[in-house]
Design a protein around this motif. Structure first.
Motif, PDB file in Angstrom:
ATOM      1  N   LEU A 156       0.834  -1.202   0.000  1.00 39.86           N
ATOM      2  CA  LEU A 156       0.000   0.000   0.000  1.00 39.86           C
ATOM      3  C   LEU A 156       0.870   1.254   0.000  1.00 39.86           C
ATOM      4  CD1 LEU A 156      -3.040   0.677   0.069  1.00 39.86           C
ATOM      5  CD2 LEU A 156      -2.870   0.798   2.553  1.00 39.86           C
ATOM      6  N   HIS A 157       1.957   1.215   0.768  1.00 39.26           N
ATOM      7  CA  HIS A 157       2.862   2.364   0.824  1.00 39.26           C
ATOM      8  C   HIS A 157       3.564   2.592  -0.517  1.00 39.26           C
ATOM      9  CE1 HIS A 157       3.111   1.399   5.404  1.00 39.26           C
ATOM     10  NE2 HIS A 157       1.932   1.849   5.030  1.00 39.26           N
ATOM     11  N   LYS A 158       3.809   1.506  -1.252  1.00 45.52           N
ATOM     12  CA  LYS A 158       4.395   1.654  -2.592  1.00 45.52           C
ATOM     13  C   LYS A 158       3.426   2.385  -3.518  1.00 45.52           C
ATOM     14  CE  LYS A 158       7.392  -2.429  -2.375  1.00 45.52           C
ATOM     15  NZ  LYS A 158       7.641  -3.798  -2.928  1.00 45.52           N
ATOM     16  N   ILE A 159       2.142   2.109  -3.345  1.00 47.16           N
ATOM     17  CA  ILE A 159       1.129   2.794  -4.151  1.00 47.16           C
ATOM     18  C   ILE A 159       1.145   4.293  -3.852  1.00 47.16           C
ATOM     19  CG2 ILE A 159      -1.358   3.045  -4.556  1.00 47.16           C
ATOM     20  CD1 ILE A 159      -1.622   0.039  -3.973  1.00 47.16           C
ATOM     21  N   TYR A 160       1.349   4.635  -2.566  1.00 55.20           N
ATOM     22  CA  TYR A 160       1.341   6.056  -2.175  1.00 55.20           C
ATOM     23  C   TYR A 160       2.563   6.812  -2.703  1.00 55.20           C
ATOM     24  CZ  TYR A 160      -2.297   4.588   1.140  1.00 55.20           C
ATOM     25  OH  TYR A 160      -3.439   4.081   1.704  1.00 55.20           O
ATOM     26  N   LYS A 161       3.555   6.102  -3.199  1.00 51.40           N
ATOM     27  CA  LYS A 161       4.681   6.768  -3.859  1.00 51.40           C
ATOM     28  C   LYS A 161       4.261   7.286  -5.238  1.00 51.40           C
ATOM     29  CE  LYS A 161       7.858   5.733  -0.721  1.00 51.40           C
ATOM     30  NZ  LYS A 161       8.578   6.786   0.070  1.00 51.40           N
ATOM     31  N   MET A 162       3.194   6.674  -5.767  1.00 52.24           N
ATOM     32  CA  MET A 162       2.713   7.050  -7.099  1.00 52.24           C
ATOM     33  C   MET A 162       1.432   7.878  -7.046  1.00 52.24           C
ATOM     34  SD  MET A 162       3.300   3.411  -9.057  1.00 52.24           S
ATOM     35  CE  MET A 162       2.616   2.409  -7.728  1.00 52.24           C
ATOM     36  N   GLU A 163       0.665   7.690  -5.982  1.00 54.67           N
ATOM     37  CA  GLU A 163      -0.614   8.381  -5.846  1.00 54.67           C
ATOM     38  C   GLU A 163      -0.616   9.243  -4.578  1.00 54.67           C
ATOM     39  OE1 GLU A 163      -2.392   7.978  -8.361  1.00 54.67           O
ATOM     40  OE2 GLU A 163      -1.978   5.977  -9.164  1.00 54.67           O
ATOM     41  N   LYS A 164      -1.597  10.142  -4.487  1.00 63.36           N
ATOM     42  CA  LYS A 164      -1.709  11.000  -3.317  1.00 63.36           C
ATOM     43  C   LYS A 164      -2.596  10.342  -2.258  1.00 63.36           C
ATOM     44  CE  LYS A 164       0.508  14.723  -4.807  1.00 63.36           C
ATOM     45  NZ  LYS A 164       1.771  15.195  -4.206  1.00 63.36           N
ATOM     46  N   CYS A 165      -2.070  10.313  -1.029  1.00 62.27           N
ATOM     47  CA  CYS A 165      -2.857   9.872   0.109  1.00 62.27           C
ATOM     48  C   CYS A 165      -2.872  11.003   1.126  1.00 62.27           C
ATOM     49  CB  CYS A 165      -2.287   8.604   0.736  1.00 62.27           C
ATOM     50  SG  CYS A 165      -3.230   8.016   2.171  1.00 62.27           S
TER      51      CYS A 165
END
Length: 342
Positions: free
Chosen positions: A298-307
């Motif tokens: 999930l944290h890898k996704i947040y490197k690409m998207e905004k959380c």
């Protein structure tokens, strides 16, 4: 004492107000902080969900990404206290109490949100793993009495265990608890992909929400996704542990809360079906192969998207009080807990 809204206006002022209203302008009476074009005071909700977001004195933002449906998927298990430890939770109750108050807080928050969101379709899904029959009956009655569309899904662990790999903990009970948790997460993702349409809120059963939480999250999603012109993630908790590192962050103004960018969250988060499908492989990997920390994918996704996470917090994570995550500041934990007692 309730204020009476000003009604004594001159003829020309009334005409001017009507013209401003027709042209889409807002005017403010500074002496009474009253907005005659909207017939509201400044401290009331000025925004119109799905249409426009108003922040005084910044003006109006036209919503280009309206929320149409909100599907809330709650993963429940009243038979396991904490997955991989024997510690007690905040307030020292049985696990069922946290599950029931979580669900109650979600129901209360939907009821609050419905007052201001006439065009959103709300649904509650409970994916249950191993709760007692007594607790299931209580949950069913809560959902039935809420008059909100709902469904309870009982998890069959045998369908998932062969697909799940957990880290060896040298403790069969903890390993089985983790398998059950991961199976529930896996089922929630598959269910969301097959049944949900727009915005999806994945909720663990130990997050007690403020009454205004969902409304704030809906308006924040609309505003931030409109400004950024992309889909986003929202976390409902202002976690103290995320302030330990010196990571750069950006702060945005939501409805009543500020929202800051974060690069981590736990497994309670809100996003869109588009994001679910876009990052499907990473999410499924997280639900089938345990890593440390568990939310690494999930944290890898947040490197690409905004959380984003709210300031102050919109929910209380009822874990152990000495948890490394920490208890969010600027929130009355005890009152929030008591307000959601059945």
């Amino acid at each position: 004492m309730k204020k009476n809204k000003p009604n004594k206006e001159s003829f020309f002022k009334k005409i001017f107000i009507k013209i401003c209203r027709l042209l889409g302008y807002e005017i403010i009476n500074q002496s009474s902080v009253f907005i005659p074009t909207s017939n509201k005071y400044l401290n009331e909700n000025l925004s119109v969900q799905g249409e426009k977001l108003i922040t005084v004195p910044m003006g109006e933002i036209k919503v280009t990404r309206p929320v149409q449906t909100l599907d809330i998927i709650i993963k429940s298990c009243t038979s396991v206290n904490l997955v991989s430890q024997n510690k007690k939770r905040l307030f020292d109750y049985e696990k069922s109490e946290y599950t029931l108050r979580t669900i109650n807080s979600i129901i209360r928050s939907i009821k609050y949100s419905q007052k201001f969101t006439k065009n959103i379709n709300y649904k509650i899904y409970v994916i249950d793993s191993g709760s007692s029959e007594k607790d299931i009956v209580t949950i069913k009655n809560m959902l039935k009495n809420s008059l909100i569309k709902n469904k309870i899904i009982s998890l069959n662990l045998d369908e998932f265990t062969d697909r799940i790999k957990v880290i060896n903990k040298n403790n069969e009970v903890f390993e089985n608890n983790m398998k059950s948790t991961m199976a529930s997460i896996l089922q929630s993702f598959h269910f969301a992909k097959e049944n949900c349409e727009d915005i999806i809120y994945f909720v663990e059963d130990d997050y007690v929400h403020k009454e205004e939480s969902l409304f704030e999250m809906i308006l924040a999603y609309e505003k931030l996704s409109t400004l950024l012109e992309k889909e986003i993630f929202l976390c409902p908790v202002d976690y103290p542990y995320l302030y330990k590192s010196d990571n750069p962050t950006k702060v945005y103004l939501g409805h009543k809360n500020h929202w800051r960018t974060v690069e981590e969250s736990l497994l309670t988060f809100l996003t869109s079906k588009q994001m679910l499908e876009k990052h499907w492989d990473k999410l499924i990997e997280m639900a089938t192969i345990e890593s440390f920390p568990y939310e690494t994918a999930l944290h890898k996704i947040y490197k690409m998207e905004k959380c984003f996470s709210p300031i102050p917090s919109l929910a209380m994570h009822c874990t152990n009080i000495n948890s490394s995550f920490g208890l969010s500041p600027n929130i009355n934990w005890k009152k929030l807990w008591e307000d959601n007692q059945l």
